[in-house]
Design an enzyme around this catalytic site. Structure first.
Site, short mmCIF file in Angstrom:
data_model
loop_
_atom_site.label_atom_id
_atom_site.label_comp_id
_atom_site.label_asym_id
_atom_site.label_seq_id
_atom_site.Cartn_x
_atom_site.Cartn_y
_atom_site.Cartn_z
N HIS A 62 0.83 -1.21 0.00
CA HIS A 62 0.00 0.00 0.00
C HIS A 62 0.87 1.26 0.00
O HIS A 62 0.69 2.16 -0.84
CB HIS A 62 -0.91 -0.02 1.23
N GLU A 63 1.81 1.31 0.93
CA GLU A 63 2.66 2.49 1.02
C GLU A 63 3.58 2.63 -0.18
O GLU A 63 3.92 3.75 -0.60
CB GLU A 63 3.46 2.47 2.33
N HIS A 66 1.83 4.56 -2.76
CA HIS A 66 2.00 6.01 -2.57
C HIS A 66 3.40 6.44 -3.05
O HIS A 66 3.56 7.50 -3.65
CB HIS A 66 1.85 6.37 -1.09
N HIS A 69 3.49 6.78 -6.67
CA HIS A 69 2.79 7.99 -7.07
C HIS A 69 3.74 9.19 -7.04
O HIS A 69 3.67 10.08 -7.90
CB HIS A 69 1.61 8.22 -6.11
#
Length: 280
Positions: A62-63, A66, A69
């Site tokens: 999940h991280e 980010h 991104h």
């Protein structure tokens, strides 16, 4: 002081808007992932390495979403780059990455016994897949009730001096038809998303909305016949990971998918509907 949880930090955002004599390296983002995992150590005189639970490993993915991104950003101005997007969109890149963690190919490669190197057994993989939708109905209601209470609170035009938050919560949940056997995931008095920052005010719903988006985007990979399809991945890089806030998020989604989001993929992912079932 050590903060709990996990997050992505950005020490320098990507930009192309540099002074004439600036070193081009200044345009490259500097990003880190910060995860609080249980540390290994000595046990009975034997060294124990740091091992990740299933949930910890999913948090890592999940991280890293980010992180991608931030690292894949391709915008002219730093104010529009990376994760500087509307809250409706910011959790899409992270939650999308979680889908690959569940793939048997990934687990077979990385979920290995720390002493023997043996990959995760097929029997355990089957159990994990079978349990993915366990209690999803409960989890969806406890989350959604928080999001709706959050919106209702922020829809009030004024608060009287004797405003009773507990009474408001009770009346609003009654109006919503909250099942008796389920409680809110976060009671208003300790709802840290609302009190630690204004960013999530009336915006706690974004994680659930991101599930609509990430399930639909991942469906595009499945529809290609290969969840690692290079062409679909390139579209995801262009329209999800690198565009930042240079284009409105709803338009970015349409450019990737060719249409507006479809909630049916999220319901199917949660086990709340069958594949291809109509959604009213």
């Amino acid at each position: 002081f050590k903060s709990s949880g996990a997050w992505m930090s950005e020490y320098r955002s990507q930009t192309k808007n540099l002074p004439t004599n600036a070193d081009s390296i200044e345009s490259i983002p500097i990003v880190s992932n910060n995860n609080n995992f249980a540390k290994g150590g000595d046990s009975d005189g034997k060294y124990s390495p740091t091992l990740l639970s299933f949930d910890d490993a999913k948090t890592l993915f999940h991280e890293m979403g980010h992180g991608h991104h931030g690292m894949l950003s391709d915008a002219t101005y730093s104010r529009l780059s990376s994760t500087s997007v509307l809250m409706d969109f910011v959790e899409l890149p992270s939650q999308l990455m979680e889908h690959w963690f569940d793939e048997p190919e990934i687990l077979k490669e990385y979920a290995r016994h720390y002493e023997t190197g043996e990959p995760i057994p097929d029997e355990l993989l089957a159990k994990i897949q079978a349990a993915k939708s366990f209690q999803e109905g409960f989890r969806t209601i406890e989350y959604t009730s928080c999001a709706l209470i959050d919106m209702a609170l922020h829809s009030l035009s004024e608060y009287p001096d004797d405003f009773d938050l507990t009474k408001f919560e009770e009346e609003e949940l009654g109006r919503l038809g909250m099942p008796v056997g389920i409680v809110m995931r976060h009671r208003p008095a300790h709802f840290s998303h609302l009190f630690s920052t204004s960013a999530y005010a009336a915006g706690y719903y974004v994680y659930l909305w991101a599930e609509v988006l990430d399930a639909d985007v991942y469906a595009a990979f499945r529809e290609s016949g290969n969840v690692f399809d290079p062409d679909t991945a390139e579209k995801a890089r262009k329209f999800i990971y690198s565009a930042g806030n240079t284009v409105a998020p709803d338009e970015l989604f349409r450019q990737f998918r060719g249409r507006d989001p479809d909630i049916s993929f999220m319901l199917e992912k949660k086990g709340l509907s069958s594949a291809g079932a109509p959604v009213s």
